[in-house]
Motif scaffolding. Structure first.
Motif, PDB file in Angstrom:
ATOM      1  N   ILE A   1      39.970  38.236  40.649  1.00 10.55           N
ATOM      2  CA  ILE A   1      38.633  37.671  40.991  1.00 10.55           C
ATOM      3  C   ILE A   1      38.287  36.302  40.166  1.00 10.55           C
ATOM      4  O   ILE A   1      37.766  35.309  40.990  1.00 10.55           O
ATOM      5  CB  ILE A   1      37.623  38.665  40.301  1.00 10.55           C
TER       6      ILE A   1
ATOM      7  N   ASP B   1      46.454  44.832  42.838  1.00 12.16           N
ATOM      8  CA  ASP B   1      45.158  44.528  42.212  1.00 12.16           C
ATOM      9  C   ASP B   1      44.756  43.051  42.982  1.00 12.16           C
ATOM     10  O   ASP B   1      45.548  42.371  43.353  1.00 12.16           O
ATOM     11  CB  ASP B   1      45.531  44.090  40.619  1.00 12.16           C
TER      12      ASP B   1
ATOM     13  N   TYR C   1      43.134  48.277  41.684  1.00 11.03           N
ATOM     14  CA  TYR C   1      43.118  49.248  42.842  1.00 11.03           C
ATOM     15  C   TYR C   1      44.510  50.122  42.203  1.00 11.03           C
ATOM     16  O   TYR C   1      45.136  49.789  41.654  1.00 11.03           O
ATOM     17  CB  TYR C   1      43.563  48.680  44.227  1.00 11.03           C
TER      18      TYR C   1
ATOM     19  N   ARG D   1      40.148  43.158  39.987  1.00 11.60           N
ATOM     20  CA  ARG D   1      39.766  44.472  40.601  1.00 11.60           C
ATOM     21  C   ARG D   1      41.027  45.512  40.599  1.00 11.60           C
ATOM     22  O   ARG D   1      41.976  45.243  40.947  1.00 11.60           O
ATOM     23  CB  ARG D   1      38.960  44.223  41.833  1.00 11.60           C
TER      24      ARG D   1
ATOM     25  N   TYR E   1      40.211  44.001  33.508  1.00 11.60           N
ATOM     26  CA  TYR E   1      39.427  44.766  34.092  1.00 11.60           C
ATOM     27  C   TYR E   1      38.069  44.868  33.509  1.00 11.60           C
ATOM     28  O   TYR E   1      37.019  45.556  33.730  1.00 11.60           O
ATOM     29  CB  TYR E   1      39.764  46.182  34.500  1.00 11.60           C
TER      30      TYR E   1
END
Length: 457
Positions: A266, A263, A150, A148, A64
């Motif tokens: 990306i 998640d 979550y 990302r 992250y």
């Protein structure tokens, strides 16, 4: 530096030339009124920034937070974009040509592959490893370079499950065009099989690249942590090829609006493999050694036999409007379309940099339907699942979905053929759309920006 590169990469893709600012400026600063800088100037500043980030960011893996490897991956991505965009859009500058940027992309990719310590996630084997990359509560750190985060406990959610399962979000589906590009498990081409054009759904799904069954509902599909067999829902998917990538496990309780907390990747290692392969192919430097570093491991993870094609695939040539005949480039594009399907807008960027805007004019076809009024068993379990009709029958069979043709929904040959969606939508491509217009508000504030070619001033 990293985030400035990320910011300017998005601006270059969207608007072409943009003004470069390397320091904070106030709202009254006269610098805000100057013209745009050249694309080449901005790209060179981006390279300076990303090289600085690569040099000074930490090397420890972090899902992250930004690291040296995230920066190398971003350099791989934006240099590949710039090199191919210049090649396929005929952009030449005195300073650097398209080969310069593809060489940078190849070198950044190679350094990442060689030194980063990242690899391909294979836990669970060929039938689930690919799927699990996109439905894990915590991203798989072996392969995912940046994700990302979550989190249900923190009420940080996204909407991917609802998007795929609800009837009010456009009823998304893959097209037959991309589905037909998936290979057979033995590495041969589906489009070389006799009668592939008119195969029923359950037949075309047999012995295919296992990533197909991990990307859409295929016969026998059960959602993760559920034993219920579910066929493609023609109520939630226009084409019959219903996406399941990013659909959370059944027991996550995330089916409602904006409740998913898996998640979202990306950047992942598979993309860097593909970036390296494509850069080398475009430079004319692709060979069996590069193939074995890149395409072969991706297919091995998926459970597909790695077969280097002897010549270009006619189906893939037609796929890209007969603008490319190089077998290496076409095979890399096939692999990219399959491996990165539905991820982070990457396919849109690919089509823009390849000069493939005209693909948006093509009709959107779905599964093949042999005749109206016939009840189709889409999963081969012996019971009917769907029937295509012109009007709802007075008597219906239990468990059968009746899809009424009409309006934006038809079959290509009238009473048979491929599902065709959104027929009335006027899809006309104009090459000016490769860059967006400069907003009127921006031009009002700074007329020196100028409008992009073809757009209203």
């Amino acid at each position: 530096r990293f985030f400035r590169v990320y910011f300017y990469f998005e601006k270059i893709k969207r608007f072409g030339d943009v003004p470069w600012y390397s320091k904070p400026i106030g709202s009254a600063d006269p610098e805000l009124k100057r013209p745009r800088d050249s694309r080449e100037y901005v790209m060179q500043r981006m390279i300076e920034d990303i090289d600085f980030a690569i040099l000074y960011l930490p090397t420890k893996h972090d899902l992250y937070r930004i690291t040296k490897w995230t920066a190398l991956a971003l350099k791989s991505r934006f240099c590949l974009f710039e090199g191919t965009f210049r090649k396929y859009h005929g952009i030449d500058t005195e300073e650097n040509d398209w080969k310069y940027y593809l060489d940078l992309a190849a070198k950044a990719s190679e350094e990442f592959i060689t030194n980063s310590g990242y690899g391909l996630y294979t836990t669970g084997g060929t039938q689930t490893a690919y799927r699990d990359l996109f439905v894990s509560e915590d991203a798989q750190q072996l392969e995912v370079v940046l994700a990302r985060d979550y989190n249900k406990g923190l009420s940080v959610f996204h909407n991917s499950t609802f998007y795929s399962l609800n009837t009010s979000y456009g009823r998304p589906g893959l097209t037959r065009k991309i589905v037909a590009s998936y290979l057979m498990t033995d590495g041969t081409r589906f489009t070389d099989k006799a009668g592939w054009q008119t195969m029923e759904f359950r037949d075309e799904c047999q012995n295919r690249d296992p990533r197909l069954a991990q990307s859409i509902r295929t016969p026998g599909y059960t959602r993760i942590n559920s034993t219920k067999i579910e066929v493609p829902s023609l109520s939630t998917c226009m084409t019959g090829y219903q996406p399941i990538k990013f659909v959370a496990p059944a027991d996550f309780g995330s089916d409602g609006y904006n409740l998913s907390y898996t998640d979202l990747p990306i950047i992942r290692t598979a993309e860097i493999y593909l970036n390296y392969a494509e850069a080398k192919a475009e430079l004319g430097e692709m060979d069996a050694a590069v193939w074995d570093q890149t395409i072969a491991p991706l297919r091995s993870r998926a459970g597909v036999t790695s077969v280097i094609p002897a010549k270009a695939d006619p189906y893939m040539e037609a796929y890209f409007l007969n603008t490319v005949t190089d077998k290496w480039i076409l095979e890399v594009r096939r692999e990219r379309g399959i491996e990165l399907c539905l991820e982070m807008g990457l396919r849109w960027d690919d089509d823009m940099r390849w000069g493939m805007g005209r693909l948006l004019e093509r009709p959107w076809y779905g599964v093949y339907v042999g005749e109206l009024g016939k009840v189709y068993d889409m999963d081969g379990d012996g019971s009917g699942d769907v029937c295509f009709v012109r009007e709802n029958p007075p008597v219906t069979e239990p468990g059968v979905t009746y899809r009424v043709l009409g309006g934006d929904y038809a079959l290509t040959d009238g009473d048979s053929g491929y599902i065709e969606c959104y027929i009335r939508m006027n899809r006309k491509w104009d090459d000016k759309k490769y860059v967006r217009p400069i907003p009127t508000t921006a031009l009002n504030d700074n007329p020196a920006l100028g409008q992009n070619p073809g757009w209203k001033k």
